[in-house]
Structures are given as C-alpha cells and as structure tokens.
Design a protein around this motif. Sequence first.
Motif, short mmCIF file in Angstrom:
data_model
loop_
_atom_site.label_atom_id
_atom_site.label_comp_id
_atom_site.label_asym_id
_atom_site.label_seq_id
_atom_site.Cartn_x
_atom_site.Cartn_y
_atom_site.Cartn_z
N VAL A 127 -55.38 -6.74 6.76
CA VAL A 127 -56.10 -5.59 6.22
C VAL A 127 -55.17 -4.39 6.12
CG1 VAL A 127 -57.94 -3.92 6.63
CG2 VAL A 127 -58.36 -6.33 7.05
N MET A 128 -54.34 -4.18 7.14
CA MET A 128 -53.42 -3.04 7.10
C MET A 128 -52.40 -3.18 5.98
SD MET A 128 -52.75 -1.80 11.03
CE MET A 128 -52.43 -3.38 11.78
N LEU A 129 -51.94 -4.41 5.75
CA LEU A 129 -51.01 -4.63 4.64
C LEU A 129 -51.70 -4.34 3.31
CD1 LEU A 129 -49.22 -7.90 5.81
CD2 LEU A 129 -48.15 -5.66 5.48
N ALA A 130 -52.97 -4.77 3.18
CA ALA A 130 -53.72 -4.53 1.95
C ALA A 130 -53.91 -3.03 1.72
CB ALA A 130 -55.08 -5.23 2.01
N CYS A 131 -54.23 -2.30 2.81
CA CYS A 131 -54.41 -0.84 2.69
C CYS A 131 -53.12 -0.16 2.26
CB CYS A 131 -54.87 -0.27 4.03
SG CYS A 131 -56.57 -0.69 4.50
N MET A 132 -52.02 -0.60 2.84
CA MET A 132 -50.74 0.03 2.57
C MET A 132 -50.29 -0.22 1.13
SD MET A 132 -47.19 -0.65 4.62
CE MET A 132 -47.15 -2.34 4.06
N LEU A 133 -50.57 -1.42 0.63
CA LEU A 133 -50.10 -1.79 -0.69
C LEU A 133 -51.09 -1.45 -1.80
CD1 LEU A 133 -48.49 -5.23 0.17
CD2 LEU A 133 -47.43 -2.98 0.11
N ALA A 134 -52.25 -0.88 -1.42
CA ALA A 134 -53.24 -0.51 -2.42
C ALA A 134 -52.76 0.68 -3.26
CB ALA A 134 -54.58 -0.18 -1.75
N LEU A 135 -51.85 1.45 -2.71
CA LEU A 135 -51.33 2.63 -3.40
C LEU A 135 -49.86 2.43 -3.75
CD1 LEU A 135 -52.92 5.36 -1.10
CD2 LEU A 135 -53.66 4.72 -3.40
N PRO A 136 -49.38 3.07 -4.80
CA PRO A 136 -47.96 2.92 -5.17
C PRO A 136 -47.07 3.65 -4.17
CG PRO A 136 -49.05 4.51 -6.61
CD PRO A 136 -50.13 3.90 -5.78
N VAL A 137 -46.28 2.90 -3.42
CA VAL A 137 -45.40 3.51 -2.42
C VAL A 137 -43.96 3.14 -2.74
CG1 VAL A 137 -47.14 3.49 -0.59
CG2 VAL A 137 -45.69 1.50 -0.88
N ASN A 138 -43.04 4.04 -2.40
CA ASN A 138 -41.62 3.75 -2.57
C ASN A 138 -40.85 3.87 -1.26
OD1 ASN A 138 -41.44 6.55 -2.28
ND2 ASN A 138 -41.28 6.89 -4.50
N PHE A 139 -41.59 4.16 -0.16
CA PHE A 139 -40.98 4.18 1.17
C PHE A 139 -41.94 3.52 2.15
CE2 PHE A 139 -39.83 6.96 5.04
CZ PHE A 139 -38.94 6.01 5.50
N LEU A 140 -41.55 2.35 2.64
CA LEU A 140 -42.38 1.60 3.59
C LEU A 140 -41.85 1.80 5.00
CD1 LEU A 140 -42.80 -1.83 1.73
CD2 LEU A 140 -44.52 -0.04 2.03
N VAL A 141 -42.76 2.15 5.91
CA VAL A 141 -42.43 2.28 7.33
C VAL A 141 -43.30 1.26 8.06
CG1 VAL A 141 -42.41 3.80 9.33
CG2 VAL A 141 -41.86 4.71 7.07
N LEU A 142 -42.67 0.22 8.60
CA LEU A 142 -43.39 -0.92 9.14
C LEU A 142 -43.09 -1.10 10.63
CD1 LEU A 142 -42.62 -3.50 6.29
CD2 LEU A 142 -44.48 -1.84 6.40
N ASP A 143 -44.12 -1.04 11.44
CA ASP A 143 -44.00 -1.23 12.90
C ASP A 143 -44.61 -2.58 13.27
OD1 ASP A 143 -43.60 -0.93 15.57
OD2 ASP A 143 -44.91 0.81 15.83
N GLU A 144 -43.75 -3.56 13.47
CA GLU A 144 -44.16 -4.94 13.82
C GLU A 144 -45.16 -5.52 12.82
OE1 GLU A 144 -42.82 -6.79 15.88
OE2 GLU A 144 -41.81 -5.55 17.34
N PRO A 145 -44.81 -5.60 11.54
CA PRO A 145 -45.75 -6.14 10.56
C PRO A 145 -45.99 -7.63 10.70
CG PRO A 145 -43.61 -5.83 9.55
CD PRO A 145 -43.52 -5.23 10.93
N THR A 146 -45.09 -8.34 11.41
CA THR A 146 -45.22 -9.80 11.50
C THR A 146 -46.07 -10.24 12.68
OG1 THR A 146 -43.14 -9.94 12.74
CG2 THR A 146 -43.03 -10.19 10.35
#
Length: 538
Positions: A455-474
């Motif tokens: 769900v968090m990945l879906a929320c993050m990618l729902a908007l056009p972003v050019n800088f991703l800050v990922l804290d333990e996405p796996t």
Amino acid sequence: MVKLSNVTVAYGDRFILKDADFLIKSGDRIGLVGPNGAGKTTLLRVLASEEHADSGQALIDSGTVIGYFSQNVGEMQGRSALMEVIAGSGSVYEIGLELEALEHRMADTSQVFSDADMDRYGHLQTEFLARDGYDLTQRSEEILTGLGIGPDRFHEPVEHFSGGWKMRIALAKILALNPDVLLMDEPTNHLDLESIIYLESWLSSFKGDVVMTSHDRQFMTRICFRTVEVANGQVTSYSGDYDFYIREREIRRQQLIATFNRQQARFAKDEEFIAKFAARASHASLVQSRIKALEKIERITLPPESKIMQVQFTPCTRSGDQVVVMKDLTKRWPMAQGGQHTVFENISATVMRGNKIALTGINGAGKSTLLKVIVGLTQPTSGEASLGASVNLGYFSQYSSDVLDPNKTIFEEVSERVPMSTIPIIRSMLGSFLFSGDDVDKKIGNLSGGEKSRVMLACMLALPVNFLVLDEPTNHLDIQSREVLLDALSRFEGTLMIVSHDRYFLKHLANRVFELDKAVLNIYEGDYAYYLHKSGRE
C-alpha cells in the motif's frame, strides 16, 4: 533423519499441502521458497510438531532435537535477556538445574547419596556434555552479542525490549539450543546488516541440518545448497541453491508446457475421430476403443502462474542538478534521564540528480532519522537540509504509522493522494500491487506487514516523483516482489536514497554509499561492492 510422507493439510476446502513428501538428510541445508501463503510456514510447523497433518506421517529419528524459530515469539517476561536465552535451551537447561541440585546434595555430608543417585548423575552429565551444556552460558552471551544485544543489556528484563529486539532474543534461544535440526521462518527479519552477517557466519559453522525460509536472496543462496518449492499444495525439490532453482524451474515449466501441448494435440485428434465416426456402426468398436483410451490417460494440468507485483513509475519532470544539500546537519534527541543523545553531528553532503545512494550503518546509527530530516518529518537540531529546484519527493517509511491511516481503507488511502484520478484507474493501479476486488475495502489497520508495504508503495508511486526516499522498502516483501521492485528502481530515472539490509538489492542498485558511523557521515564514491571493499566489510 526427518521425513514427511504423503502429508496433507487443508483449511476448509483449501489444500495447503496435498500428499506431500519431504526428507531432511544428514548435512542438509534447505531453502524453502514459494509464494506468500503457499504453505512454507505450515510445512515448518508440521516438521516441528506444532501442527498435525490431516493425513500422512511425520517420521523423526528417536532423540532428534528440533529447534524452531517462528515469527510468533510468544510471551516473554520475568527473566533477563540472558536468562531467557539460557532457559530457552529446554532440556539442556533443565538437566543443568538437576545436576546443580545433585551436586549440592553430594557436597552435603548430612544427606545420603545412593547408587541410584550416582547413576542418575552420571547419565545426566553424559547427556549434558553431549549437548555442550557446560558452554551454555558463554554460548548464549556470544550469540546475543552477535545479534546486537551487548553485555550492557544481558541483565535487562525482557519486558523492556521492543518487538523487533524480542525477535532477536527468540532467535538467540534457538541458536543456543544447538539442535540437531534447525527450522527457521524468516530469521533475517528485524536484523541489521551486521547481525545478518553474524547469523550467516554462525550457520556456516553449524553442524546440524537447516531448513529455512528467507526473503533475503543473498543470505539464502550463501547458506542453502538445496531448494524446496512449496506451491499449489505440492512440495518440489531442486538439487541446488536459489539461483539454480530459478533456472531449473523455468526449464521444468517449459518441458511441462511442451508435454501439455502434445497431449492436447492428441486429445483434439482423438476427439475429432470420435465425433466424425461416432454415428457409423462400422467404426463403433474403434470409437469405443478411443473413448476408453482417453479416459485412462492422466491429464496434465498446468499450475497457475503466481501473481506478482507490477511497479510502474508515473512520468515526472526533471529536477535540478542538486537534489539535496546538507550543511552542518546535527540531530540530538532528549534522553529520559536528562541530557541529549547525539544521532549525527555537523554532517555535510550533496545528493546529485541521478544518484542512487545506499544509506548504511548499524541499527541505531540514525539512518531513519536522517531520512526524516531530509523529507521534513523532523527538524534538525542545527544546520539545514534543503531540497533543490523542481524536486518532487516520494517517501516510503518502514513504520506504516508514519504514512498510513489505520482507520482508512486501502482504496481511501490511495484515492485521497490522487483526487483527480477516476475509480477505474485507481483500481487498476491497486491491482498491479495485488489488491483486487473486495481487497481494496480492507482497513489499513487490519493488513499484514507485506500488504502495508505494498500500500505504501502504491501511495508513493501514485504521484509523479523524481526523488525517492526509501526506508526498508523490502521488509515483508517476498523474493519475487523484491526483484520486481529492484528492476523498477534500476530503471527509475530520478534520484534515490535507500536504507535496506538486503545486500543483493543494494549490490544491484547503489552507485554511491553514505555510511553513518558514530554520528559521522562517511561518503564512498562508488557502488556497494566498492564500499564493502574500501570499508573492510567484505
């Protein structure tokens, strides 16, 4: 030897295992793989005698000691961390207590010590020696330290530890038991890189058999030289590591498809013959012969393809060359006993457009805090971290409470972030993250860890972003989902900062490394392999 024969486990009308066979031979190192929910944990529970099969047999050699680490640590209270580990060695601990009591009696001249007592003492001592009981305390201390719980916390009550640290204590209990067969369900969850490396080293010298699940591809590949897949109720063995399994599984699938196609062609030919001559009396015997032959053939069925997450980035505008500028950045947290704890101090660095930065450091080094300062979720004590021109930020937190509202449904959480999108578009996007039908109406608070991550990945990618800050996405993602995410991030044209304990992930992604060590930021101008070499952590 441990063997399962024709084991079936069903929940209602759904078969988790169906007529499954499984053998653990002396010296085996087995990696269990398969989709989430396929039955890997069920198989481990049957092996550990924590769950009984509906049919079939579980055969375990007499005297075999099995240690089982699960994600359910149970209740821990009333002991220190060290005593919890020592007591977790089960019969070894009990034998030690009985030996101690007998020795006290032997030293007491006022008590009678019979021949039967002496025989009992000798028997217990032999068993205690065989299970390395005299090294139990030292072994427990070494394992706790290796898993990140140092001598300063040995005597701290287990109630004071968070859930993640209790997981480490539970894992230490199983390792200190030194069993004949070690069963582990996701042992690397909640471990930092140093603890994972320690566990890898410990398992490499472990003399017993190992069966484990893990979402950490490199960890499992380095430990397990045999792979067993659990999928669609079946248990299938592969005589090689995870990389071998991936190649061999595809070969077997292609062979099965070819055989299936040949069989379908034969069926079509026979059915055409039957339809053509069914009404002719002169061909009646031939038609009946073909029908009987068809009925006797065991029909090949193709297993369904596993659903996999699909990550697609929304097109975004290009950012400025300087994405983040950190200057003299300091963060201190107030301490309960007074004073302040310095997380990091006077760090300066620049994140350039196109960087894919791995942020590393031991647990507690301040990685998550630094990310929160960069994205503006917490303020620095001094200094500044400023975003550059045209930077559109996407932030993934390992703590869902930082980002998600537990009272909202999945659909509500995502749709509020893209208010201009239509319902079909939102449902389609959620479908790519494996949420379909009524799943989208589940409350966030009722989701599993893996579901919240998606769900968090879906929320993050729902908007056009050019800088991703990922804290333990796996965290909580299975290997297949991790590799889909890795492929997407490798193709991402923007800038990336990531914290992850998955070495395979970082080795295939990072082109710079920032290491937080003792409040200082060390910068390595190279990929993750370069960092490991230059820092001496290879």
